[in-house]
Write a protein that holds these residues in place. Structure first.
Motif, mmCIF file in Angstrom:
data_model
loop_
_atom_site.group_PDB
_atom_site.id
_atom_site.type_symbol
_atom_site.label_atom_id
_atom_site.label_comp_id
_atom_site.label_asym_id
_atom_site.label_seq_id
_atom_site.Cartn_x
_atom_site.Cartn_y
_atom_site.Cartn_z
ATOM 1 N N HIS A 234 63.540 55.926 26.197
ATOM 2 C CA HIS A 234 62.145 55.590 26.443
ATOM 3 C C HIS A 234 61.361 56.865 26.750
ATOM 4 O O HIS A 234 61.093 57.201 27.902
ATOM 5 C CB HIS A 234 62.056 54.582 27.577
ATOM 6 C CG HIS A 234 62.782 53.311 27.286
ATOM 7 N ND1 HIS A 234 62.305 52.380 26.397
ATOM 8 C CD2 HIS A 234 63.970 52.832 27.740
ATOM 9 C CE1 HIS A 234 63.164 51.369 26.323
ATOM 10 N NE2 HIS A 234 64.179 51.622 27.124
ATOM 11 N N SER B 272 58.346 57.601 29.070
ATOM 12 C CA SER B 272 58.596 57.840 30.490
ATOM 13 C C SER B 272 59.085 59.258 30.775
ATOM 14 O O SER B 272 59.331 59.587 31.942
ATOM 15 C CB SER B 272 59.652 56.855 30.995
ATOM 16 O OG SER B 272 59.281 55.529 30.741
ATOM 17 N N GLU C 97 62.832 54.720 20.128
ATOM 18 C CA GLU C 97 62.266 54.291 21.407
ATOM 19 C C GLU C 97 61.943 52.802 21.345
ATOM 20 O O GLU C 97 61.016 52.385 20.646
ATOM 21 C CB GLU C 97 61.007 55.091 21.731
ATOM 22 C CG GLU C 97 60.347 54.635 23.013
ATOM 23 C CD GLU C 97 59.367 55.648 23.600
ATOM 24 O OE1 GLU C 97 58.824 55.374 24.689
ATOM 25 O OE2 GLU C 97 59.170 56.716 22.971
ATOM 26 N N ASP D 119 64.758 56.496 31.023
ATOM 27 C CA ASP D 119 63.453 55.890 31.223
ATOM 28 C C ASP D 119 62.850 56.408 32.522
ATOM 29 O O ASP D 119 63.127 57.537 32.934
ATOM 30 C CB ASP D 119 63.574 54.364 31.217
ATOM 31 C CG ASP D 119 64.566 53.832 32.263
ATOM 32 O OD1 ASP D 119 65.006 54.600 33.145
ATOM 33 O OD2 ASP D 119 64.896 52.624 32.210
ATOM 34 N N TRP D 120 62.044 55.576 33.215
ATOM 35 C CA TRP D 120 61.424 55.990 34.465
ATOM 36 C C TRP D 120 62.358 55.889 35.657
ATOM 37 O O TRP D 120 62.005 56.264 36.764
ATOM 38 C CB TRP D 120 60.151 55.177 34.726
ATOM 39 C CG TRP D 120 60.205 53.739 34.302
ATOM 40 C CD1 TRP D 120 59.558 53.183 33.224
ATOM 41 C CD2 TRP D 120 60.919 52.669 34.918
ATOM 42 N NE1 TRP D 120 59.831 51.832 33.137
ATOM 43 C CE2 TRP D 120 60.670 51.495 34.178
ATOM 44 C CE3 TRP D 120 61.766 52.566 36.022
ATOM 45 C CZ2 TRP D 120 61.228 50.246 34.498
ATOM 46 C CZ3 TRP D 120 62.318 51.326 36.343
ATOM 47 C CH2 TRP D 120 62.044 50.192 35.583
#
Length: 292
Positions: free
Chosen positions: A9, A12, A31, A217-218
């Motif tokens: 992702h 992020s 993604e 990711d985040w």
């Protein structure tokens, strides 16, 4: 070592991540559309997000020598929110776009009836658009959720060879293998798989239909864990061809079923040197801006 991360992702992540990935050998990524952490409040916010996956993010990746593709879907978590369900009606507009190589992430989060409805609808969209499907197996009750996912996939009529069951582990890999689906593994600190566990699975099940991703990711994650897995494979006695199959040829084969992969430059890119700053940066900006 050439690397195609089939699930990451990058929205992020930072440009420093792109630089480090490129230096590690990552020259292609997919993604998937996913939950951003903050609930969305309308279908329009999804449209803006999807447009970013199709426009800005490929442009940003290209400045670091990385080919960027995406998957598009209403994610399982937000399938429970009535404000977001109309996104299902928007999806056909996006599923015909270049660089959209699958419908995803779809599947289960809490295994609610609302999630199952969205899952079934989006599998049908995958069939209609002749696209692969990326299925998110739930983090809670993974065994039960994977079994239920396979049942929905079988009911849909989609070719299991067009489906990857992602976020698998030692408990669920056998079910996915027996169902004829591709098997996806996220090498993700603390909560999913690690390189050594992945090596043990590859020893038992082989390298066919195996996809290894970072799912970075985040959250607490690491976009270089695909590279770490390749190194762990070599240390465990796998040869360079095995690593190339898992980290490059398998994702190319799976997403290549979409007919939309654009990898000519990525496949031949020199990855031994860290890329320099993007040419033409303006007034000290770290990268060029799209759209003028």
């Amino acid at each position: 070592m050439r690397i195609f991360d089939p699930h990451i992702h990058m929205t992020s992540r930072t440009t420093a991540d792109y630089r480090a990935m490129r230096a590690a050998g990552v020259t292609a990524v997919v993604e998937p559309a996913f939950w951003l952490g903050q609930p969305r409040t309308s279908p329009e916010s999804f449209a803006d997000y999807f447009d970013g996956l199709l426009g800005w993010e490929p442009f940003r990746a290209s400045q670091y020598g990385i080919s960027h593709h995406c998957t598009i879907a209403l994610n399982p978590k937000e399938a429970n929110d009535p404000r977001c369900v109309p996104v299902l009606e928007l999806l056909p507009r996006y599923l015909v776009k270049d660089r959209v190589v699958a419908v995803g992430e779809i599947g289960f989060d809490s295994a609610t009836p609302e999630e199952e409805h969205a899952f079934a609808v989006q599998l049908q969209l995958a069939v209609e658009h002749e696209l692969p499907a990326m299925v998110h197996t739930p983090h809670r009750d993974k065994a039960g959720g994977t079994a239920r996912s396979i049942a929905v996939i079988e009911e849909s009529g989609i070719d299991p060879g067009m489906v990857v069951l992602d976020h698998l582990n030692e408990v669920t890999v056998r079910r996915a293998a027996d169902a004829g689906c591709w098997m996806g593994f996220s090498i993700y600190p603390d909560t999913k798989m690690d390189p050594d566990r992945m090596v043990r699975i590859l020893r038992e099940y082989g390298t066919e239909r195996m996809l290894v991703n970072s799912a970075a990711d985040w959250g607490h994650s690491d976009p270089l864990l695909t590279r770490a897995t390749g190194e762990a494979m070599l240390a465990a006695g796998f040869d360079a061809d095995d690593v190339d199959r898992v980290l490059w040829r398998n994702p190319v084969e799976f997403y290549g079923q979409s007919g939309r992969l654009e990898l000519d430059d990525a496949a031949t890119a020199e990855t031994t040197a860290e890329p320099g700053p993007p040419p033409g940066s303006y007034a000290g900006n770290s990268l060029l801006r799209g759209g003028g």
